[in-house]
Design a protein around this motif. Structure first.
Motif, PDB file in Angstrom:
ATOM      1  N   SER A   1      32.799  51.346  32.933  1.00 12.62           N
ATOM      2  CA  SER A   1      33.102  49.939  33.204  1.00 12.62           C
ATOM      3  C   SER A   1      34.597  49.672  33.056  1.00 12.62           C
ATOM      4  O   SER A   1      35.177  48.917  33.838  1.00 12.62           O
TER       5      SER A   1
ATOM      6  N   SER B   1      37.127  48.698  36.257  1.00 12.67           N
ATOM      7  CA  SER B   1      37.668  47.337  36.272  1.00 12.67           C
ATOM      8  C   SER B   1      39.139  47.284  36.677  1.00 12.67           C
ATOM      9  O   SER B   1      39.699  46.189  36.758  1.00 12.67           O
TER      10      SER B   1
ATOM     11  N   GLU C   1      39.614  45.255  39.924  1.00 14.74           N
ATOM     12  CA  GLU C   1      39.540  43.813  39.672  1.00 14.74           C
ATOM     13  C   GLU C   1      40.746  43.322  38.890  1.00 14.74           C
ATOM     14  O   GLU C   1      41.210  42.192  39.089  1.00 14.74           O
ATOM     15  N   LEU C   2      41.264  44.163  37.985  1.00 15.02           N
ATOM     16  CA  LEU C   2      42.456  43.783  37.238  1.00 15.02           C
ATOM     17  C   LEU C   2      43.655  43.600  38.162  1.00 15.02           C
ATOM     18  O   LEU C   2      44.419  42.629  38.027  1.00 15.02           O
TER      19      LEU C   2
ATOM     20  N   SER D   1      43.125  40.416  40.175  1.00  8.82           N
ATOM     21  CA  SER D   1      43.215  39.242  39.309  1.00  8.82           C
ATOM     22  C   SER D   1      44.668  38.917  38.991  1.00  8.82           C
ATOM     23  O   SER D   1      45.081  37.740  39.038  1.00  8.82           O
TER      24      SER D   1
ATOM     25  N   PHE E   1      34.933  39.882  36.314  1.00  7.14           N
ATOM     26  CA  PHE E   1      34.983  41.053  35.441  1.00  7.14           C
ATOM     27  C   PHE E   1      33.615  41.350  34.837  1.00  7.14           C
ATOM     28  O   PHE E   1      33.186  42.501  34.779  1.00  7.14           O
TER      29      PHE E   1
ATOM     30  N   ASN F   1      31.238  42.739  37.529  1.00  7.30           N
ATOM     31  CA  ASN F   1      31.562  44.120  37.851  1.00  7.30           C
ATOM     32  C   ASN F   1      31.186  45.058  36.718  1.00  7.30           C
ATOM     33  O   ASN F   1      30.689  46.166  36.949  1.00  7.30           O
ATOM     34  N   ALA F   2      31.397  44.612  35.474  1.00  5.22           N
ATOM     35  CA  ALA F   2      31.027  45.447  34.331  1.00  5.22           C
ATOM     36  C   ALA F   2      29.520  45.641  34.250  1.00  5.22           C
ATOM     37  O   ALA F   2      29.041  46.735  33.905  1.00  5.22           O
TER      38      ALA F   2
END
Length: 307
Positions: A59, A63, A66-67, A70, A170, A173-174
């Motif tokens: 995870s 991520s 996405e980080l 974001s 987040f 996605n996790a």
């Protein structure tokens, strides 16, 4: 495995060079010693057995995408509002005498809102808790009320909407990445089946009261009518509601009044759970074959009677 072989080979090579080489390249020897540190990577193999740790690492690694997006979204939002804020501060300086402005206001505007980059950093610090937002608000209030109102709106928008949306992405996605892979699911299912099979074997062993290796109708009916045994069998997917029919069917197959314990275990384990579409298709196929065989026998009998 291959990784352990390489580590051992590098260690042996290091020992041989240290014993034979009296005067040589010290830098080269230090490099070889640093390579030996790679053996610590063998701890990564433990992640295969620590399923919870492996899912958390998956995870975390997953991520990063996405980080990136974001951070890109936050930079874009802060950039747009920073342009308006810097424009408001510039308008204030255009109509004000710099020497007549309070020193703390002048210093605050230059430090926190002197450029777009500084303004973006101020928005980020005020939204993430890096600094109290009232510090920036007091400075902007002395310069322009509309710019201060814009600042309050941006902070509220970031904390209430932007950060919560990013957090939701987040978390979603996790949750997806934390789902066990096929290998883990297969292992867990196999482990559960083995535990259920062992528990079912213990239940069937209790049927053999006289320890003969076979089960009679009296033994089978006595145990199967017990509420505790029925509950245990229902948990593993075996619901025997007509014990008489089940035992009669098994005894006819084994051609004996008593059923062997191993045969009883195998037969009942196969019929646990509801029937699947594959079971129905197999039953239909066998029925068609039996019908074709009976029709063939009937035609053969008719042919023999005609002769």
């Amino acid at each position: 495995n291959l990784f352990d072989f390489c580590i051992v080979g590098i260690s042996v090579w290091d020992v041989v060079l240290l014993s034979d080489l009296q005067e040589g390249n010290v830098t080269f020897m230090r490099t070889v010693r640093l390579i030996r540190v790679l053996r610590t990577l063998r701890v990564l193999r433990v992640f295969r057995f620590a399923s919870s740790l492996r899912r958390m690492l998956q995870s975390l690694i997953g991520s990063f995408v996405e980080l990136f997006w974001s951070l890109s979204l936050m930079i874009f939002v802060f950039y747009l509002f920073s342009i308006a804020t810097v424009q408001g501060v510039a308008n204030f300086w255009a109509g004000a005498d710099r020497d007549s402005v309070e020193p703390w206001v002048r210093e605050g505007l230059d430090t926190h809102f002197g450029s777009i980059l500084r303004t973006m950093l101020s928005y980020y610090m005020a939204s993430s808790g890096g600094n109290d937002w009232s510090t920036y608000f007091d400075v902007l209030m002395e310069a322009s009320g509309s710019t201060a109102a814009l600042f309050v709106f941006v902070v509220a928008f970031t904390q209430i909407a932007l950060l919560n949306i990013i957090m939701g992405v987040f978390v979603e996605n996790a949750m997806k990445l934390a789902q066990p892979d096929r290998q883990t699911l297969a292992f867990e299912q196999r482990k559960t089946e083995m535990c259920d099979l062992e528990e079912f074997r213990e239940v069937l062993r209790s049927l053999d009261v006289d320890c003969t290796g076979t089960v009679s109708w009296e033994e089978f009916n006595t145990v199967m009518t017990s509420p505790s045994v029925s509950s245990t069998l229902e948990v593993i997917g075996l619901d025997i509601r007509d014990a008489d029919f089940v035992f009669d069917m098994l005894s006819n197959v084994s051609k004996s009044n008593e059923v062997e314990l191993d045969f009883l275990l195998e037969a009942l384990w196969k019929v646990r759970g509801p029937a699947t579409s594959l079971d129905l298709q197999a039953l239909t196929y066998k029925t068609d074959r039996l019908e074709n065989l009976l029709n063939s026998v009937a035609r053969h009998l008719v042919k023999l009677s005609a002769e």
